[in-house]
Design an enzyme around this catalytic site. Structure first.
Site, short mmCIF file in Angstrom:
data_model
loop_
_atom_site.label_atom_id
_atom_site.label_comp_id
_atom_site.label_asym_id
_atom_site.label_seq_id
_atom_site.Cartn_x
_atom_site.Cartn_y
_atom_site.Cartn_z
N GLY A 171 0.79 -1.24 0.00
CA GLY A 171 0.00 0.00 0.00
C GLY A 171 0.81 1.28 0.00
N GLY A 194 2.94 2.35 -2.44
CA GLY A 194 3.32 2.83 -3.77
C GLY A 194 2.58 4.08 -4.21
N CYS A 231 -0.56 3.25 -6.11
CA CYS A 231 -1.24 2.11 -5.50
C CYS A 231 -2.46 2.62 -4.74
CB CYS A 231 -0.22 1.47 -4.56
SG CYS A 231 -0.92 0.51 -3.26
P1 5GP Z 1 6.52 3.82 -5.95
O1 5GP Z 1 8.01 3.69 -5.96
O2 5GP Z 1 5.99 4.34 -7.24
O3 5GP Z 1 6.02 4.58 -4.77
O4 5GP Z 1 5.96 2.34 -5.76
C1 5GP Z 1 6.31 1.32 -6.66
C2 5GP Z 1 5.74 0.02 -6.16
O5 5GP Z 1 4.31 0.07 -6.10
C3 5GP Z 1 6.00 -1.14 -7.10
O6 5GP Z 1 7.32 -1.63 -7.01
C4 5GP Z 1 4.94 -2.14 -6.66
O7 5GP Z 1 5.32 -2.91 -5.54
C5 5GP Z 1 3.79 -1.25 -6.23
N1 5GP Z 1 2.73 -1.21 -7.26
C6 5GP Z 1 2.86 -1.04 -8.58
N2 5GP Z 1 1.66 -1.02 -9.20
C7 5GP Z 1 0.75 -1.21 -8.25
C8 5GP Z 1 -0.68 -1.32 -8.25
O8 5GP Z 1 -1.35 -1.18 -9.27
N3 5GP Z 1 -1.27 -1.55 -7.05
C9 5GP Z 1 -0.54 -1.68 -5.90
N4 5GP Z 1 -1.21 -1.94 -4.79
N5 5GP Z 1 0.78 -1.56 -5.86
C10 5GP Z 1 1.43 -1.33 -7.01
#
Ligand code: 5GP
Length: 348
Positions: free
Chosen positions: A182, A184, A187
């Site tokens: 949660g 991301g 996300c």
């Molecule tokens: P960020 O670095 O952009 O904050 O987070 C990246 C991470 O978000 C990814 O490595 C993956 O674990 C997670 N993530 C990617 N796409 C999704 C999604 O559609 N739903 C959720 N719950 N997590 C995601």
């Protein structure tokens, strides 16, 4: 009776790092390389422990070719075909395989594809096995199965956010536990399900569990500024993964969109409606989307962002007197704060 854990769990923006006396004169004295020996694969790895996320816009071959120049890992997304891999290998002679990781989910189709890719590219040393919810018993069995089939390969597995599941996946055969639910940038899991854990506390808990068993943790998601990488490493993360910080560059997937004289690139979660439509023929009836689709400002070459992040971490190390990234955790004291940044002139 329903239980409430009363101790406050913290995120990156809830803390700042306290400066400490330092003998370092300049940032260029700081060594950001880390050396690890993996618990199960027994592979040695050396490099800058940052990983570009296996989302389909960021985990591209083009990102890998640039990021590997900085000894950074790219986790290649799982939607390239076996033919794409064959072409990639044929067209690139000097691949530094240490900085490349391939991805798989929990399906049999994924496993068969991984076997075919490793057949073509036997130099591959790392597999990232990830599903949104790493808590199912089925997933632990998948980790065991991969460990049996690929004893020489370093396995990352996740995502989880608690000590007991970190331990379980390590005992099942994972070398590196991918932590974060949660957190991301695109996300919406916390919104849709109410499930998650603030990332800094998650690192503190899971790193302690993993290190106790001689394994490692990879903090995944929630890094929004270079200082967050330092906080994650300071809290005990052995690797940091980001999607959002690396999105929007020339080397990412997708076209540049121009609107009112400004340039953007599309970035979306892997369980967003956009991704579900692209790869799974739409959203299944029984599930909702747990990801957003956003237009983010175009950022130009990846190199500039990498230098900005690495420069920031080096500077943190000089503030606390850590000559090597390895020493950052030992030298890190966090201060809880109620305002981390002064944003009067915007967030730049
Ligand atoms: P960020 O670095 O952009 O904050 O987070 C990246 C991470 O978000 C990814 O490595 C993956 O674990 C997670 N993530 C990617 N796409 C999704 C999604 O559609 N739903 C959720 N719950 N997590 C995601």
């Amino acid at each position: 009776m329903v239980k409430i854990e009363e101790d406050i769990k913290l995120d990156f923006n809830d803390v700042l790092i306290k400066p400490k006396r330092s003998t370092l004169k300049s940032r260029n004295e700081v060594d950001l390389n880390r050396k690890y020996i993996m618990k199960h694969s027994e592979k040695k790895w050396e490099g800058v422990p940052i990983i570009i996320s296996n989302m389909d816009s960021t985990g591209t071959f083009e990102m890998f070719l640039k990021a590997s120049e900085y000894n950074i890992i790219t986790c290649i997304h799982k939607h390239y075909s076996v033919e794409d891999w064959a072409n990639f290998k044929q067209n690139n002679e000097n691949i530094n395989w240490k900085y490349l990781c391939i991805s798989a989910g929990s399906s049999e189709e994924d496993l068969n594809k991984i076997i075919s890719i490793i057949d073509i590219c036997p130099e591959i040393e790392m597999i990232c096995l990830d599903i949104a919810n790493g808590y199912s018993e089925h997933f632990t069995n998948i980790v065991k199965q991969y460990r049996e089939i690929f004893p020489w390969i370093t396995l990352m597995a996740g995502n989880v956010v608690t000590a007991e599941m970190t331990e379980q996946l390590i005992l099942a055969g994972a070398d590196i536990i991918k932590i974060g639910i949660g957190s991301g940038s695109v996300c919406t899991t916390r919104k849709k399900t109410g499930v998650g854990c603030p990332q800094l506390s998650c690192i503190l808990e899971c790193a302690d569990a993993a290190h106790g068993l001689g394994a490692l943790v990879l903090s995944d998601g929630g890094l929004t500024i270079p200082g967050d990488f330092s906080k994650a490493f300071g809290a005990g993360a052995d690797f940091c993964m980001s999607g959002g910080m690396f999105a929007g560059h020339d080397e990412t997937n997708g076209d540049i969109i121009e609107e009112n004289g400004k340039k953007y690139k599309l970035f979306y979660g892997m369980s967003s409606k956009t991704a579900q439509e692209k790869y799974n023929g739409g959203l299944k009836n029984y599930r909702s989307s747990e990801g957003k689709t956003v237009k983010i400002p175009y950022k130009g070459p990846l190199e500039d962002t990498i230098k900005d992040i690495l420069g920031g971490i080096r500077s943190t190390c000089t503030y606390v007197g850590a000559k090597k990234l390895k020493e950052l955790t030992k030298r890190c004291t966090f201060i809880r704060c109620n305002r981390q940044l002064n944003t009067i002139y915007g967030n730049e």
